[in-house]
Design a protein around this motif. Structure first.
Motif, mmCIF file in Angstrom:
data_model
loop_
_atom_site.group_PDB
_atom_site.id
_atom_site.type_symbol
_atom_site.label_atom_id
_atom_site.label_comp_id
_atom_site.label_asym_id
_atom_site.label_seq_id
_atom_site.Cartn_x
_atom_site.Cartn_y
_atom_site.Cartn_z
ATOM 1 N N ARG A 153 -4.492 12.134 -7.576
ATOM 2 C CA ARG A 153 -4.259 11.175 -8.656
ATOM 3 C C ARG A 153 -4.246 9.750 -8.119
ATOM 4 N NH1 ARG A 153 -1.802 13.675 -13.352
ATOM 5 N NH2 ARG A 153 -1.119 11.599 -13.914
ATOM 6 N N SER A 154 -4.761 8.833 -8.935
ATOM 7 C CA SER A 154 -4.705 7.413 -8.597
ATOM 8 C C SER A 154 -3.271 6.921 -8.725
ATOM 9 C CB SER A 154 -5.577 6.599 -9.547
ATOM 10 O OG SER A 154 -6.923 6.898 -9.344
ATOM 11 N N ARG A 155 -2.902 6.007 -7.848
ATOM 12 C CA ARG A 155 -1.578 5.381 -7.924
ATOM 13 C C ARG A 155 -1.770 3.902 -8.212
ATOM 14 N NH1 ARG A 155 2.912 3.273 -4.548
ATOM 15 N NH2 ARG A 155 1.486 3.050 -2.807
ATOM 16 N N ILE A 156 -1.340 3.498 -9.408
ATOM 17 C CA ILE A 156 -1.445 2.119 -9.843
ATOM 18 C C ILE A 156 -0.051 1.511 -9.747
ATOM 19 C CG2 ILE A 156 -2.182 0.573 -11.702
ATOM 20 C CD1 ILE A 156 -4.373 2.588 -10.682
ATOM 21 N N VAL A 157 0.084 0.424 -9.007
ATOM 22 C CA VAL A 157 1.363 -0.258 -8.847
ATOM 23 C C VAL A 157 1.326 -1.523 -9.687
ATOM 24 C CG1 VAL A 157 2.910 -1.413 -7.217
ATOM 25 C CG2 VAL A 157 1.665 0.647 -6.511
ATOM 26 N N VAL A 158 2.352 -1.714 -10.504
ATOM 27 C CA VAL A 158 2.420 -2.908 -11.347
ATOM 28 C C VAL A 158 3.796 -3.536 -11.220
ATOM 29 C CG1 VAL A 158 3.055 -1.610 -13.426
ATOM 30 C CG2 VAL A 158 2.027 -3.865 -13.660
ATOM 31 N N GLY A 159 3.808 -4.855 -11.089
ATOM 32 C CA GLY A 159 5.066 -5.589 -11.084
ATOM 33 C C GLY A 159 5.571 -5.729 -12.508
ATOM 34 N N VAL A 160 6.834 -5.393 -12.739
ATOM 35 C CA VAL A 160 7.406 -5.451 -14.085
ATOM 36 C C VAL A 160 8.135 -6.778 -14.269
ATOM 37 C CG1 VAL A 160 9.042 -4.398 -15.685
ATOM 38 C CG2 VAL A 160 7.642 -2.955 -14.211
ATOM 39 N N ALA A 214 3.172 -1.324 -2.551
ATOM 40 C CA ALA A 214 1.785 -0.892 -2.786
ATOM 41 C C ALA A 214 1.183 -0.350 -1.493
ATOM 42 C CB ALA A 214 0.947 -2.048 -3.326
ATOM 43 N N GLY A 215 1.454 -1.010 -0.380
ATOM 44 C CA GLY A 215 0.969 -0.559 0.927
ATOM 45 C C GLY A 215 -0.536 -0.374 0.977
ATOM 46 N N ASP A 216 -0.970 0.546 1.831
ATOM 47 C CA ASP A 216 -2.397 0.857 1.996
ATOM 48 C C ASP A 216 -2.855 1.933 1.018
ATOM 49 O OD1 ASP A 216 -2.525 -0.854 4.156
ATOM 50 O OD2 ASP A 216 -2.128 0.736 5.613
ATOM 51 N N HIS A 253 -2.009 -11.111 0.707
ATOM 52 C CA HIS A 253 -1.449 -10.116 1.627
ATOM 53 C C HIS A 253 -1.614 -8.662 1.206
ATOM 54 C CE1 HIS A 253 0.370 -13.217 4.115
ATOM 55 N NE2 HIS A 253 0.731 -13.831 2.998
ATOM 56 N N ALA A 254 -2.042 -8.397 -0.006
ATOM 57 C CA ALA A 254 -2.172 -7.002 -0.447
ATOM 58 C C ALA A 254 -3.196 -6.272 0.416
ATOM 59 C CB ALA A 254 -2.579 -6.953 -1.911
ATOM 60 N N ARG A 255 -2.882 -5.029 0.728
ATOM 61 C CA ARG A 255 -3.779 -4.198 1.539
ATOM 62 C C ARG A 255 -4.536 -3.195 0.670
ATOM 63 N NH1 ARG A 255 1.157 -4.264 4.117
ATOM 64 N NH2 ARG A 255 1.496 -2.058 3.725
ATOM 65 N N CYS A 256 -4.494 -3.417 -0.636
ATOM 66 C CA CYS A 256 -5.213 -2.577 -1.583
ATOM 67 C C CYS A 256 -5.871 -3.506 -2.600
ATOM 68 C CB CYS A 256 -4.257 -1.600 -2.273
ATOM 69 S SG CYS A 256 -3.018 -2.391 -3.310
#
Length: 161
Positions: free
Chosen positions: A2-9, A99-101, A130-133
């Protein structure tokens, strides 16, 4: 997998728009959304009231996630798994570190000045650098990008005269 989508709330208009975008992408990819709220408590002094206030700040951060889903889309989305994540620290660093890699996408809300990197806020600038994704900066809704209400009222007043 599954895809992992990270969102800032964030309760801002751009933050709510970013939340809607992250859910849409997760639906399309059959993924999950890590809804991340970062908070920071810096007491001026250390005593029993500071401990209590820290707990209050944590509770507010935890409650903001479902509140943001209510404001953005009328409640928790169906058909998408939501992972609420509350982190204590600096927003600019904590969001990117979470979020990491391995995140498939990091989604942050932009500001009303547009998506120009120099005119954006600190979270957007740090995340882009700086995001690695992969990262998407979602602008606020069109209405929020218009002139502030005071400016509109002044313009209307000039037209009436």
């Amino acid at each position: 997998m599954r895809s992992r989508i990270v969102v800032g709330v964030s309760p801002s208009l751009a933050g709510l728009q970013a939340l809607r975008y992250a859910v849409k992408v997760a639906r399309e990819r059959g993924g999950t959304v890590d809804a991340v709220r970062v908070w920071l408590f810096r007491p001026l002094w250390r005593d029993t009231t500071a401990t209590f206030e820290r707990r209050v700040h944590l509770a507010e951060a935890e409650l903001l996630i479902p509140h943001a889903f209510d404001a953005a889309m009328g409640g928790p989305p169906t058909g998408v798994k939501i992972e609420p994540v509350v982190l204590e620290g600096l927003t600019v660093q904590s969001l990117v570190e979470h979020a990491g890699d391995d995140a498939d996408l990091l989604v942050v809300g932009g500001d009303r000045r547009g998506s120009h990197l120099l005119g954006s806020g600190p979270v957007t600038r740090y995340s882009v650098r700086h995001a690695r994704c992969p990262i998407v900066v979602v602008p606020p809704p069109a209405l929020a990008q218009r002139q502030p209400v005071d400016a509109l009222l002044r313009e209307l007043d000039r037209e009436i005269r």
